[in-house]
Write an enzyme that holds these catalytic residues in place. Structure first.
Site, PDB file in Angstrom:
ATOM      1  N   ASN A   1       0.807  -1.224   0.000  1.00  0.00           N
ATOM      2  CA  ASN A   1       0.000   0.000   0.000  1.00  0.00           C
ATOM      3  C   ASN A   1       0.839   1.272   0.000  1.00  0.00           C
ATOM      4  OD1 ASN A   1       0.475  -1.072   2.778  1.00  0.00           O
ATOM      5  ND2 ASN A   1      -0.453   0.859   3.405  1.00  0.00           N
ATOM      6  N   HIS A   2       2.136   1.164   0.328  1.00  0.00           N
ATOM      7  CA  HIS A   2       3.018   2.336   0.271  1.00  0.00           C
ATOM      8  C   HIS A   2       3.841   2.379  -1.022  1.00  0.00           C
ATOM      9  CE1 HIS A   2       2.211   3.803   4.306  1.00  0.00           C
ATOM     10  NE2 HIS A   2       2.368   2.578   4.783  1.00  0.00           N
TER      11      HIS A   2
END
Length: 275
Positions: free
Chosen positions: A67-68
């Protein structure tokens, strides 16, 4: 075949122990293939091209994200020219990069690595179960690939376990990432797929999931952010999973946790030490 998976590398501390320990681990344990999750490598948020290259130079065959993935904006560009860097498969169509790739291992085996992101308590991406099924229709274990590793990046243990059972017998391993806490449920599932809900992080465990403790504590106590999160920089522990496979089927035969470094109790794959 011997496969080493390294959990989320967090900040400078995590990178340092990878650079210090990974080359000797590959040599001493005769590791054929290394998968490393690097989505928190740049100060805890994202990855840069230089950091990615350093991981490859240290011995990582594939670097996965989560997600990053895009916290460092340059990743949107350099991922297109970096076949050994993959982002979650179930990002919307048109997202830069790729979610799966086949790489030749040190022993000549063809290894498919798939990166996917869960949806419970996460960004509402496309269905990861369907996305992985489609990928396996194109590249199946035993015919198109000698081993298949799935990095399933997610928050909920239930969703990760469900993915493990959904893919049991069709892939070599399903390994959870994202929560930064190593779980004790490493096992070979009934169909021959290695599984662990979360491989844990590679970083400073004198922290709150890799971040300097003060700011997370302040937010929990006062519900008011005071400053930005910063990656903890103390001595790191390298966490991951060791997997041994059957060369004929590509399925897992043995699995063991890996923990090396500062704070957590050491764990090594003893079946590799005895060989």
């Amino acid at each position: 075949m011997r496969i080493l998976f390294i959990g989320d590398v967090v900040g400078r501390s995590g990178r340092a122990i990878v650079h210090q320990r990974l080359p000797e681990m590959i040599s001493d344990w005769k590791v054929d293939f290394v998968v490393l999750n690097g989505e928190n490598a740049a100060g805890g948020f994202g990855i840069t091209e230089n950091i990615f290259r350093e991981f490859v130079d240290a011995g990582a065959d594939i670097v996965t994200l989560g997600n990053h993935a895009w916290d460092q904006r340059e990743a949107l560009v350099f991922i297109e020219r970096s076949p050994r860097l993959i982002r979650p498969l179930n990002f919307p169509k048109g997202t830069p990069g790729r979610g799966a790739t086949v790489i030749e291992a040190r022993n000549g085996a063809r290894v498919l690595v798939i990166n996917a992101m869960a949806r419970i308590f996460m960004d509402p991406l496309d269905d990861p179960f369907t996305a992985i099924d489609r990928e396996l229709e194109i590249c199946a274990l035993g015919t198109d690939a000698d081993a298949i590793i799935v990095d399933f990046h997610g928050e909920a243990t239930s969703e990760k376990q469900a993915m493990g059972h959904h893919l049991d017998g069709r892939v070599t391993a399903v390994i959870g990432t994202h929560t930064h806490v190593p779980t004790a449920d490493h096992q070979v599932l009934p169909g021959g797929t290695a599984f662990q809900s979360d491989a844990g992080m590679t970083g400073d465990y004198d922290s709150v999931i890799g971040m300097v403790k003060d700011e997370p504590l302040s937010r929990f106590l006062r519900r008011i952010p005071a400053t930005k999160f910063e990656a903890a920089t103390g001595p790191a522990t390298l966490c991951g999973l060791a997997i041994e496979t059957d060369d004929a089927s590509g399925l897992a035969t043995r699995v063991a946790p890996v923990r090396l470094g500062a704070r957590l109790e050491e764990a090594v794959p003893r079946f590799w030490l005895q060989a």
